[in-house]
Design a protein around this motif. Structure first.
Motif, PDB file in Angstrom:
ATOM      1  N   UNK A  73      -4.649   2.597  -9.882  1.00 60.59           N
ATOM      2  CA  UNK A  73      -4.829   4.137 -10.185  1.00 60.59           C
ATOM      3  C   UNK A  73      -5.852   4.156 -11.424  1.00 60.59           C
ATOM      4  N   UNK A  74      -6.217   3.118 -12.206  1.00 60.07           N
ATOM      5  CA  UNK A  74      -7.174   3.254 -13.082  1.00 60.07           C
ATOM      6  C   UNK A  74      -8.234   3.139 -12.465  1.00 60.07           C
ATOM      7  N   UNK A  75      -8.526   2.412 -11.225  1.00 59.00           N
ATOM      8  CA  UNK A  75      -9.630   2.167 -10.518  1.00 59.00           C
ATOM      9  C   UNK A  75     -10.134   3.517  -9.917  1.00 59.00           C
ATOM     10  N   UNK A  76      -9.010   4.382  -9.541  1.00 60.34           N
ATOM     11  CA  UNK A  76      -9.116   5.619  -8.945  1.00 60.34           C
ATOM     12  C   UNK A  76      -9.719   6.411 -10.116  1.00 60.34           C
ATOM     13  N   UNK A  77      -9.151   6.565 -11.188  1.00 63.99           N
ATOM     14  CA  UNK A  77      -9.692   7.349 -12.353  1.00 63.99           C
ATOM     15  C   UNK A  77     -11.030   7.160 -12.795  1.00 63.99           C
ATOM     16  N   UNK A  79       0.852  -1.173  -0.137  1.00 64.13           N
ATOM     17  CA  UNK A  79      -0.016  -0.024  -0.073  1.00 64.13           C
ATOM     18  C   UNK A  79       0.709   1.217  -0.083  1.00 64.13           C
ATOM     19  N   UNK A  80       2.226   1.104   0.045  1.00 64.55           N
ATOM     20  CA  UNK A  80       3.098   2.268  -0.041  1.00 64.55           C
ATOM     21  C   UNK A  80       3.519   2.703  -1.560  1.00 64.55           C
ATOM     22  N   UNK A 109      -1.689   6.544  -2.171  1.00 66.98           N
ATOM     23  CA  UNK A 109      -0.648   6.721  -3.144  1.00 66.98           C
ATOM     24  C   UNK A 109      -1.234   6.491  -4.414  1.00 66.98           C
ATOM     25  N   UNK A 110      -2.074   5.676  -4.802  1.00 62.38           N
ATOM     26  CA  UNK A 110      -2.755   5.793  -6.145  1.00 62.38           C
ATOM     27  C   UNK A 110      -3.234   6.984  -6.386  1.00 62.38           C
ATOM     28  N   UNK A 111      -4.122   7.604  -5.678  1.00 58.64           N
ATOM     29  CA  UNK A 111      -4.811   8.897  -5.879  1.00 58.64           C
ATOM     30  C   UNK A 111      -3.681   9.828  -6.151  1.00 58.64           C
TER      31      UNK A 111
END
Length: 277
Positions: free
Chosen positions: A26-30, A18-19, A39-41
């Motif tokens: 990242x795609x999921x966040x988009x 998760x770090x 960290x993905x956002x």
């Protein structure tokens, strides 16, 4: 991979860091999903400094996938699909689209992200024609020789292979060799669909593409290459391109008239479908 969270693992799956940013998360966040971390956002926030509408890349990619699925199952009669880099659950995944038309369609997803694998395996329980396989999509022989892939898909009959939103995360220049290996393994009558970040090579949009690439590559995700039309076309090898050829994802058989011009961001992702004779 359903939008419902029924059957989801109750904790972060073993092996998930998760770090560090994950391509799938990242795609999921988009796509406004819920299976991502700060960290993905942060990757998207970083790219938004040069492209506030960066999430439109993911939506154009997803919309293209849905239209391609419908074409292949309805018009081309394809009933088996190899979806490389399946990503995290969201609305209208490959198996949902094609099995709505033909419930007997077989879909094999391939991914090596621990979170993707854990969620998908939980969600696909009870889906007899849908499987997820753990393998590195950038090692084609690892995928093609995988016993589950060979068991689920009949390589003596036409199938569809998807690299939709994946190859721009492979930076070395030998990406065409990866696709050549996949294409060589496909039977006659098969289709290949690719969507890829795009450098339009015109001043206004090329500058934006390169700025986004710089932010993606130097983000916690560390990848996101915007290739030229010629570089993306080379990924199809000598396949026959289905009309309208390699075009902006939004221009590949849109579902209705366009009432507003495309944003600059949506002009930076290409899609196409090739046919193997």
């Amino acid at each position: 991979m359903s939008e419902s969270d029924q059957g989801y693992p109750s904790a972060v799956p073993v092996g998930v860091d998760t770090t560090r940013a994950s391509i799938a998360r990242v795609y999921d966040a988009a796509l406004n999903g819920k299976d991502n971390f700060e960290v993905d956002r942060r990757v998207l926030d970083q790219v938004r400094t040069v492209a506030p509408g960066v999430a439109e890349l993911a939506w154009a990619n997803r919309d293209f996938l849905i239209r391609v699925c419908r074409f292949l199952v309805k018009q081309a009669g394809i009933d088996q699909f190899l979806d490389l880099g399946s990503g995290l659950p969201t609305a209208e995944n490959t198996h949902q689209v094609v099995q709505r038309v033909n419930p007997d369609s077989t879909v094999v997803y391939v991914d090596n992200d621990p979170m993707v694998l854990a969620h998908a395996r939980a969600l696909l329980v009870g889906s007899p024609h849908t499987t997820i396989v753990a393998a590195d999509i950038f090692r084609p022989l690892e995928v093609l020789k995988n016993p589950e892939v060979r068991e689920e898909l009949d390589f003596s009959r036409p199938l569809a292979l998807f690299q939709i939103g994946t190859l721009h995360h492979y930076s070395p220049d030998d990406v065409s060799a990866i696709m050549a290996t996949y294409i060589d393994a496909l039977p006659s009558g098969s289709y290949v669909a690719i969507a890829h970040f795009y450098d339009p090579e015109v001043a206004e949009y090329s500058e934006l593409a390169r700025k986004m690439e710089e932010k993606f590559v130097h983000s916690p995700m560390g990848s996101g290459r915007f290739r030229t039309r010629a570089q993306i076309q080379a990924l199809f090898g000598d396949l026959d391109m289905i009309e309208p050829g390699l075009v902006l994802c939004d221009d590949w058989w849109p579902e209705g008239p366009r009432l507003a011009p495309l944003s600059a961001v949506r002009r930076c992702i290409l899609g196409g479908v090739g046919f193997k004779r």
